[in-house]
Write a protein that holds these residues in place. Structure first.
Motif, short mmCIF file in Angstrom:
data_model
loop_
_atom_site.label_atom_id
_atom_site.label_comp_id
_atom_site.label_asym_id
_atom_site.label_seq_id
_atom_site.Cartn_x
_atom_site.Cartn_y
_atom_site.Cartn_z
N GLU A 1 -28.25 14.54 -37.87
CA GLU A 1 -29.18 13.85 -36.96
C GLU A 1 -29.76 12.58 -37.58
O GLU A 1 -30.36 11.76 -36.88
CB GLU A 1 -30.31 14.79 -36.56
CG GLU A 1 -31.12 15.32 -37.72
CD GLU A 1 -32.27 16.21 -37.29
OE1 GLU A 1 -33.06 15.73 -36.44
OE2 GLU A 1 -32.34 17.37 -37.75
N TYR A 2 -29.59 12.40 -38.92
CA TYR A 2 -30.11 11.21 -39.58
C TYR A 2 -29.03 10.16 -39.84
O TYR A 2 -29.31 9.09 -40.39
CB TYR A 2 -30.77 11.58 -40.92
CG TYR A 2 -31.95 12.51 -40.78
CD1 TYR A 2 -33.21 12.01 -40.46
CD2 TYR A 2 -31.81 13.88 -40.96
CE1 TYR A 2 -34.29 12.86 -40.33
CE2 TYR A 2 -32.89 14.74 -40.83
CZ TYR A 2 -34.13 14.23 -40.52
OH TYR A 2 -35.21 15.07 -40.38
N LEU A 3 -27.80 10.48 -39.48
CA LEU A 3 -26.70 9.54 -39.73
C LEU A 3 -26.90 8.18 -39.06
O LEU A 3 -26.56 7.14 -39.64
CB LEU A 3 -25.38 10.16 -39.31
CG LEU A 3 -24.82 11.26 -40.24
CD1 LEU A 3 -23.51 11.81 -39.68
CD2 LEU A 3 -24.62 10.72 -41.63
N PRO A 4 -27.40 8.11 -37.83
CA PRO A 4 -27.63 6.77 -37.25
C PRO A 4 -28.56 5.91 -38.10
O PRO A 4 -28.36 4.68 -38.20
CB PRO A 4 -28.25 7.10 -35.88
CG PRO A 4 -27.73 8.45 -35.55
CD PRO A 4 -27.67 9.18 -36.86
N LYS A 5 -29.58 6.54 -38.72
CA LYS A 5 -30.48 5.77 -39.57
C LYS A 5 -29.77 5.30 -40.84
O LYS A 5 -29.97 4.16 -41.29
CB LYS A 5 -31.69 6.65 -39.95
CG LYS A 5 -32.90 5.84 -40.38
CD LYS A 5 -33.42 4.97 -39.25
CE LYS A 5 -34.63 4.15 -39.67
NZ LYS A 5 -35.10 3.27 -38.59
N VAL A 6 -28.92 6.16 -41.40
CA VAL A 6 -28.16 5.76 -42.58
C VAL A 6 -27.23 4.60 -42.24
O VAL A 6 -27.09 3.63 -43.01
CB VAL A 6 -27.37 6.96 -43.14
CG1 VAL A 6 -26.46 6.52 -44.29
CG2 VAL A 6 -28.31 8.06 -43.60
N VAL B 1 -36.21 11.67 -46.82
CA VAL B 1 -37.22 12.70 -47.08
C VAL B 1 -38.53 12.33 -46.39
O VAL B 1 -39.23 13.19 -45.82
CB VAL B 1 -37.42 12.89 -48.59
CG1 VAL B 1 -38.63 13.79 -48.88
CG2 VAL B 1 -36.16 13.48 -49.22
N ALA B 2 -38.87 11.03 -46.41
CA ALA B 2 -40.08 10.59 -45.74
C ALA B 2 -39.99 10.78 -44.23
O ALA B 2 -41.00 10.94 -43.55
CB ALA B 2 -40.36 9.12 -46.09
N LEU B 3 -38.75 10.79 -43.70
CA LEU B 3 -38.56 11.00 -42.27
C LEU B 3 -38.46 12.48 -41.91
O LEU B 3 -38.28 12.81 -40.73
CB LEU B 3 -37.29 10.28 -41.81
CG LEU B 3 -37.33 8.74 -41.88
CD1 LEU B 3 -35.98 8.16 -41.48
CD2 LEU B 3 -38.42 8.18 -41.00
N GLY B 4 -38.54 13.39 -42.90
CA GLY B 4 -38.51 14.82 -42.60
C GLY B 4 -37.21 15.49 -42.96
O GLY B 4 -37.00 16.66 -42.59
N ARG C 1 -23.04 11.97 -50.39
CA ARG C 1 -21.76 12.06 -49.70
C ARG C 1 -21.79 11.35 -48.36
O ARG C 1 -20.84 10.66 -47.98
CB ARG C 1 -21.39 13.53 -49.50
CG ARG C 1 -21.02 14.26 -50.78
CD ARG C 1 -20.71 15.71 -50.52
NE ARG C 1 -20.24 16.39 -51.72
CZ ARG C 1 -19.95 17.68 -51.78
NH1 ARG C 1 -20.11 18.44 -50.67
NH2 ARG C 1 -19.53 18.24 -52.90
N ALA C 2 -22.90 11.49 -47.63
CA ALA C 2 -23.00 10.85 -46.32
C ALA C 2 -23.05 9.32 -46.46
O ALA C 2 -22.40 8.60 -45.68
CB ALA C 2 -24.24 11.36 -45.59
N VAL C 3 -23.83 8.83 -47.44
CA VAL C 3 -23.92 7.38 -47.64
C VAL C 3 -22.57 6.82 -48.06
O VAL C 3 -22.14 5.74 -47.60
CB VAL C 3 -25.01 7.06 -48.68
CG1 VAL C 3 -24.98 5.58 -49.05
CG2 VAL C 3 -26.38 7.45 -48.14
#
Length: 511
Positions: A59-64, A85-88, A98-100
């Motif tokens: 769910e955080y991939l769009p932000k990455v 982490v600051a985003l939860g 790995r995602a980055v």
């Protein structure tokens, strides 16, 4: 897990029997195993792919992806993890990395620069660049590296700096080593080449334009901050530094002098130009012999900018100023223009002065570095100096003075000594001497003047008195030793030593 040979046996048994159970008995495995490999073959291997599982970071991939786009693919994974982490985000940093990495790979996939092989032509391109050279006598040097594209011939020269005279002198040396001038020269956007960029178009340095016209060459510059556009010299600079700059990897000792560095550069060029290149499989020096036929002739005279900075020699003093020091030049160059540059560093540093005349450029002076207030002077650059205040010689200014000085060295000596003694009415006494020279022998008058100068007799009648006394002496008036007479003092006076003195009738005392 079955090996490749076992899998092929299972499939071969199934193709032979057409039954899972029979094939399993022939292959020595379960009929379920036979079914698995048969189904995998029918699906083209898709059954081996694992099913994708949901992850906390999904769910955080769009932000990455947003951060990767904004940073042009340069955002660090640890920084991205802190932001998540600051985003939860509750996942691990390993999952974030790995995602980055996956997002960065996707970002770069459509932005990879594709390099097309550069097929060069003989005599077309020369590239040059600079590298940080070794420290010699506490002064950092610069390595000038030139690379002829077709033959891969390299020229490496040590420089004191990257100023315009140094760079142009290095290019002139490079052209002469190559035996010709190429059509194009490619380099970086240094101030010696490009003054500024306007709408992405480089504005050339005016002195570079005159230099290029002199050598009939076209100078191009690469795209700013894009080393890939001149990769030939980039690789040559890297190899040159690895071999010439003292490091633990090459075990090279520090250079004792600039001349030793120059010799090392020449030895390096000879080594790399005489061995087969890994791309062409031929030595560059052999290919250069073929490429010379496509190079333009080198002008007989180097461009004046290569000689250094211009200086005007004053009209009355053969000295020029350069970097807070004064240096002498031949006095025949008074009012002329000369070029001054430095060569070498430390103890090997020289200030070289060149003059371009009808016969071409000629080195007219070479000095060590001068310090403010301590000029470097070569006595051979100055003409014979006139007599100074301690050795002034009389020179006639009118006919009377010339006639008096023509009497001889005695007259000259009398004039100098009489003037030093502050003798009054000297011109009147000089006229009297000329009158006596008409009555007596001029040689005798000159002798009398010299005698008067030696004994300091400058009164009114001294000259005539000396001549008169000289004339009354027997012979020449000179005492000479002979067989009958001696110049030593007699001993007759010593015979009366110790005798009593008596007074005669006249009151005189005798001994």
């Amino acid at each position: 897990m079955k090996s490749a040979e076992e899998i092929m046996e299972i499939l071969d048994a199934y193709d032979l029997t057409g039954s899972f159970r029979d094939a399993g008995e022939l292959a020595g495995c379960s009929h379920h195993t036979v079914k698995h490999y048969v189904d995998r073959r029918a699906a083209g291997g898709e059954l081996d792919q694992t099913a994708a599982r949901l992850q906390l970071i999904d769910e955080y991939l769009p932000k990455v992806e947003e951060w990767v786009e904004r940073s042009f693919g340069k955002v660090r994974a640890d920084v991205a993890h802190e932001k998540l982490v600051a985003l939860g985000y509750k996942g691990s940093e390993r999952t974030t990395r790995r995602a980055v990495a996956k997002v960065k790979a996707s970002y770069r996939s459509g932005r990879v620069r594709v390099h097309r092989p550069w097929v060069t032509e003989p005599g077309m391109w020369l590239q040059y660049d600079y590298g940080d050279g070794p420290v010699v006598d506490g002064v950092k040097t610069v390595l000038f590296v030139a690379w002829l594209a077709w033959s891969r011939f390299r020229v490496v020269l040590p420089l004191r700096d990257k100023t315009m005279p140094s760079v142009f002198a290095a290019l002139d040396v490079t052209f002469r080593r190559l035996g010709g001038v190429p059509t194009y020269v490619l380099t970086d956007n240094e101030k010696t080449v490009t003054v500024e960029h306007i709408a992405g178009i480089p504005v050339r340095n005016q002195q570079l334009v005159t230099f290029a016209e002199h050598y009939s060459v076209v100078v191009h510059t690469c795209v700013p901050a894009d080393p890939a556009s001149k990769g030939g010299t980039e690789a040559s600079v890297k190899i040159s530094k690895a071999d010439l700059v003292p490091k633990d990897t090459n075990l090279r000792e520090e250079y004792a002098s600039f001349a030793e560095l120059e010799a090392a550069c020449e030895a390096f060029c000879e080594k790399v130009n005489t061995r087969a290149h890994r791309t062409t499989k031929r030595p560059p020096i052999e290919m250069l012999a073929e490429e010379r036929a496509r190079l333009h002739p080198v002008p007989a005279r180097a461009h004046t900018v290569a000689f250094g900075t211009t200086r005007m020699v004053p009209a009355n003093t053969p000295m020029v100023m350069f970097e807070s020091g004064q240096y002498s030049v031949p006095h025949t160059l008074l009012g002329a223009t000369v070029w001054v540059r430095t060569h070498g560093v430390g103890e090997d540093e020289w200030v070289v002065i060149v003059h371009v005349g009808d016969d071409g450029p000629i080195e007219v002076a070479r000095h060590r570095r001068a310090t403010p207030g301590t000029p470097k002077i070569d006595d051979g650059h100055f003409p014979p100096q006139p007599s100074g205040p301690l050795d002034r010689q009389p020179r006639a200014k009118n006919a009377a003075e010339s006639e008096f000085l023509d009497l001889g060295e005695g007259a000259r000596l009398w004039l100098v000594e009489a003037a030093a003694a502050g003798t009054p009415r000297m011109r009147v006494k000089m006229t009297e001497a000329l009158a006596l020279a008409k009555l007596f022998d001029p040689v005798e008058v000159d002798w009398a003047l010299g005698h008067a100068a030696v004994h300091g007799r400058f009164a009114e009648a001294d000259l005539s008195s000396i001549l008169d006394h000289h004339a009354r002496q027997p012979g020449t008036g000179e005492h000479r030793a002979s067989e009958d007479s001696s110049l030593t003092q007699g001993t007759a006076a010593w015979a009366r030593l110790g005798q009593r003195s008596t007074a005669d009738g006249d009151g005189e005392v005798t001994r």
